[in-house]
Design an enzyme around this catalytic site. Structure first.
Site, PDB file in Angstrom:
ATOM      1  CB  SER A 170      38.697 -42.304  45.466  1.00 15.18           C
ATOM      2  OG  SER A 170      39.051 -42.809  44.215  1.00 15.18           O
ATOM      3  CG  ASP A 179      32.290 -42.243  40.273  1.00 12.12           C
ATOM      4  OD1 ASP A 179      33.186 -42.086  39.420  1.00 12.12           O
ATOM      5  OD2 ASP A 179      32.523 -42.473  41.474  1.00 12.12           O
ATOM      6  CG  HIS A 210      35.571 -40.288  41.555  1.00  8.50           C
ATOM      7  ND1 HIS A 210      35.174 -41.558  41.940  1.00  8.50           N
ATOM      8  CD2 HIS A 210      36.856 -40.157  41.986  1.00  8.50           C
ATOM      9  CE1 HIS A 210      36.175 -42.168  42.561  1.00  8.50           C
ATOM     10  NE2 HIS A 210      37.202 -41.342  42.597  1.00  8.50           N
TER      11      HIS A 210
END
Length: 274
Positions: free
Chosen positions: A122, A227, A255
């Site tokens: 991320s 995601d 995610h």
């Protein structure tokens, strides 16, 4: 059999497991005290870079526990203002990703690693991309997932949807609440949404798209096709602009694919890093 002899036999038999302990420490880097966890004794140093509000302990349990400790020395860091790298409180100037990239590299240099590979999730994936582009001689290989190089209107709507942490699922919220206390957690999440939204006002929503052609290290991009936070086009864009990169799709991945499918992810990462 005397107990101490039995214990020493067991210890020698179990020695690989005994060395799996994770040590925690802080080191002074660029004017702050950065917290990190370290495990393993392999020659190949690997830095784990957490996501928004993340820390080694909240974001990388299965990696700290199960990545091959003979092959790798694994370090998970808490970026400034996150996890146990407080004070200072976290802030989000427009160059916060560059600052994190410099902090991450300088931390690993302070720990005397000659060269490192990066596993970035991320926001940590964005940090990893910037570090690889700006410090090419220091970065060996890189695995990123859930990262983006620019911000679109669609992304901004997604970010606004997570601004209010009281609406998060309890499972996602609880560990961060325990780590930070509710007020700091809630306030910092709001500051992050404002911080990431700055990029939308830059040309092309640019975070680091201009740096992607400068990445020289072998790069694996993993993307979870379910995601909800980072649409697929971001993974495709990074893949297209990082020369020689590989894209691996996980059909059921969301995610947090490295937590949800930890064994599959760890195997993928280990094979790529070797």
């Amino acid at each position: 059999m005397p107990r101490n002899l039995l214990y020493s036999l067991l210890s020698s038999h179990l020695s690989p497991h005994f060395s799996t302990s994770v040590t925690s420490a802080k080191v002074a880097v660029n004017g702050v005290h950065l917290h990190y966890q370290q495990t393993g004794e392999g020659d190949h140093a690997v830095l784990l870079l957490p996501g928004m509000l993340g820390s080694g302990e909240t974001d990388f349990g299965p990696q700290l526990k199960n990545l091959n400790k003979k092959l790798f020395t694994v370090v998970a860091w808490d970026p400034r203002g996150y996890g146990h790298s407080k004070p200072p409180d976290r802030d989000f100037p427009v160059d916060f990703f560059e600052r994190d990239a410099k902090d991450a590299v300088d931390l690993m240099k302070a720990l005397k690693f000659k060269k490192v590979s990066l596993l970035g999730w991320s926001d940590g994936g964005i940090t990893a991309l910037i570090a690889a582009a700006k410090y090419p001689s220091y970065i060996h290989k890189m695995v990123i997932w859930g990262a983006n190089a620019y911000v679109t209107d669609e992304d901004s709507m997604i970010y606004e949807g997570i601004r209010d942490v009281s609406k998060w699922s309890e499972r996602t919220r609880k560990p961060l609440e325990a780590l930070y206390g509710y007020d700091y957690f809630a306030r910092t999440c709001e500051k992050w949404v404002d911080g990431i939204s700055q990029f939308k006002h830059l040309p092309d929503g640019n975070i680091c798209r201009h740096l992607l052609p400068q990445v020289q290290c072998p790069t694996l991009i993993v993307h979870g096709e379910k995601d909800p936070l980072v649409p697929r086009f971001h993974a495709d864009f990074i893949h297209e602009h990082v020369k020689g990169s590989r894209l691996h799709l996980m059909p059921e991945g969301k995610h947090n694919l490295h937590l949800r499918f930890a064994d599959e992810f760890n195997k993928l990462a280990e094979e790529f890093l070797q």
